[in-house]
Design a protein around this motif. Structure first.
Motif, PDB file in Angstrom:
ATOM      1  N   ASP A  16      83.107   3.016  47.972  1.00 39.55           N
ATOM      2  CA  ASP A  16      83.064   2.452  46.628  1.00 39.55           C
ATOM      3  C   ASP A  16      82.724   3.525  45.604  1.00 39.55           C
ATOM      4  O   ASP A  16      82.242   4.598  45.951  1.00 39.55           O
ATOM      5  N   GLU A  17      82.979   3.212  44.366  1.00 41.79           N
ATOM      6  CA  GLU A  17      82.526   4.104  43.303  1.00 41.79           C
ATOM      7  C   GLU A  17      81.005   4.105  43.280  1.00 41.79           C
ATOM      8  O   GLU A  17      80.353   3.131  43.658  1.00 41.79           O
ATOM      9  N   ILE A  33      79.186   8.503  37.054  1.00 41.59           N
ATOM     10  CA  ILE A  33      80.057   7.687  37.914  1.00 41.59           C
ATOM     11  C   ILE A  33      80.891   8.640  38.763  1.00 41.59           C
ATOM     12  O   ILE A  33      81.435   9.620  38.245  1.00 41.59           O
ATOM     13  N   SER A  35      84.065   8.677  41.359  1.00 38.30           N
ATOM     14  CA  SER A  35      85.185   7.935  41.940  1.00 38.30           C
ATOM     15  C   SER A  35      85.832   8.779  43.025  1.00 38.30           C
ATOM     16  O   SER A  35      85.828  10.010  42.955  1.00 38.30           O
ATOM     17  N   SER A  36      86.364   8.118  44.013  1.00 39.27           N
ATOM     18  CA  SER A  36      87.016   8.821  45.137  1.00 39.27           C
ATOM     19  C   SER A  36      88.373   8.172  45.394  1.00 39.27           C
ATOM     20  O   SER A  36      88.664   7.742  46.503  1.00 39.27           O
ATOM     21  N   GLN A  38      89.378   5.418  43.851  1.00 43.56           N
ATOM     22  CA  GLN A  38      89.382   3.986  43.530  1.00 43.56           C
ATOM     23  C   GLN A  38      90.126   3.689  42.218  1.00 43.56           C
ATOM     24  O   GLN A  38      90.273   4.561  41.365  1.00 43.56           O
ATOM     25  N   THR A  40      90.778   0.060  39.443  1.00 38.32           N
ATOM     26  CA  THR A  40      90.399  -1.327  39.181  1.00 38.32           C
ATOM     27  C   THR A  40      91.354  -2.233  39.965  1.00 38.32           C
ATOM     28  O   THR A  40      92.571  -2.023  39.930  1.00 38.32           O
ATOM     29  N   ALA A  61      92.062  10.970  36.114  1.00 40.61           N
ATOM     30  CA  ALA A  61      92.151   9.502  36.160  1.00 40.61           C
ATOM     31  C   ALA A  61      93.182   9.017  35.160  1.00 40.61           C
ATOM     32  O   ALA A  61      93.519   9.711  34.199  1.00 40.61           O
ATOM     33  N   THR A  93      92.428   7.036  40.168  1.00 45.32           N
ATOM     34  CA  THR A  93      91.614   8.253  40.082  1.00 45.32           C
ATOM     35  C   THR A  93      92.113   9.190  41.174  1.00 45.32           C
ATOM     36  O   THR A  93      92.755   8.747  42.144  1.00 45.32           O
ATOM     37  N   LYS A  98      86.929  14.404  44.262  1.00 44.39           N
ATOM     38  CA  LYS A  98      86.039  13.510  43.536  1.00 44.39           C
ATOM     39  C   LYS A  98      86.345  13.556  42.043  1.00 44.39           C
ATOM     40  O   LYS A  98      86.693  14.611  41.506  1.00 44.39           O
ATOM     41  N   THR A  99      86.192  12.433  41.415  1.00 44.21           N
ATOM     42  CA  THR A  99      86.271  12.372  39.954  1.00 44.21           C
ATOM     43  C   THR A  99      84.881  12.026  39.434  1.00 44.21           C
ATOM     44  O   THR A  99      84.260  11.062  39.890  1.00 44.21           O
TER      45      THR A  99
END
Lengths: 117, 117
Positions: A16-17, A33, A35-36, A38, A40, A61, A93, A98-99
């Protein structure tokens, strides 16, 4: 006294984020935050009660705002202001790395009449 | 709708540091600072009325806090919280390229009793 680093302690595996509060007052919250890959979930929109200023610091992203046709692609250093209840989605993303985002959430009622945004 | 970029529109020649407000409300101010090798003049200290959370996003810098012996060296992604009236100096900033900071100034009276900082 040592500084923190926004790119440190990023777990390799994350389903998960990850949302972490860096600083919180009665008036705003500053959040990291991670993100990997993910996005919405399909058909869902973020609809936030607070205004948000967010900058992407690593990775990339795609954001889309309700009513807009084009995906806004964000690269490191890109920032955007999202007003409360401005519905938006993270379309994607970076799937390879990683983001990292830095988000500042605050109450729109604190805005100044002529604030630059 | 297009994003801004924190690394864009950086003038090549700048004798002084450049301070630009990105977002301002009644409760805080978010600022981009661009340094080009400047340092706090010898013998001077910053003594600010507001709390500051600041992150270095590009370049490098050395900070020193009153009463501390060691210079805190900041690299991209490093962030630090500076309380109001915590006297500090910028000992040096990168002399070869631009140093880009993102600073969030806010009133310490907005702090929450158990805020993480």
């Amino acid at each position: 006294m040592k500084p923190g680093n926004i790119f440190s302690e990023i777990p390799n595996l994350a389903k998960d984020e990850i949302f972490e509060t860096l600083l919180k007052t009665h008036r705003f919250e500053l959040e990291r935050i991670i993100s990997s890959g993910q996005a919405t979930p399909s058909g869902q929109w973020y609809d936030q009660p607070t205004d948000e200023w967010v900058i992407l610091l690593k990775g990339s992203a795609g954001l889309i705002f309700e009513g807009e046709k084009e995906v806004m692609v964000l690269h490191p250093g890109d920032y955007v202001h999202i007003s409360a209840h401005q519905r938006h989605r993270v379309e994607w993303t970076d799937g390879e790395g990683k983001t990292v985002w830095l988000a500042l959430h605050y109450s729109g009622s604190d805005k100044m009449p002529r604030s630059r945004e």
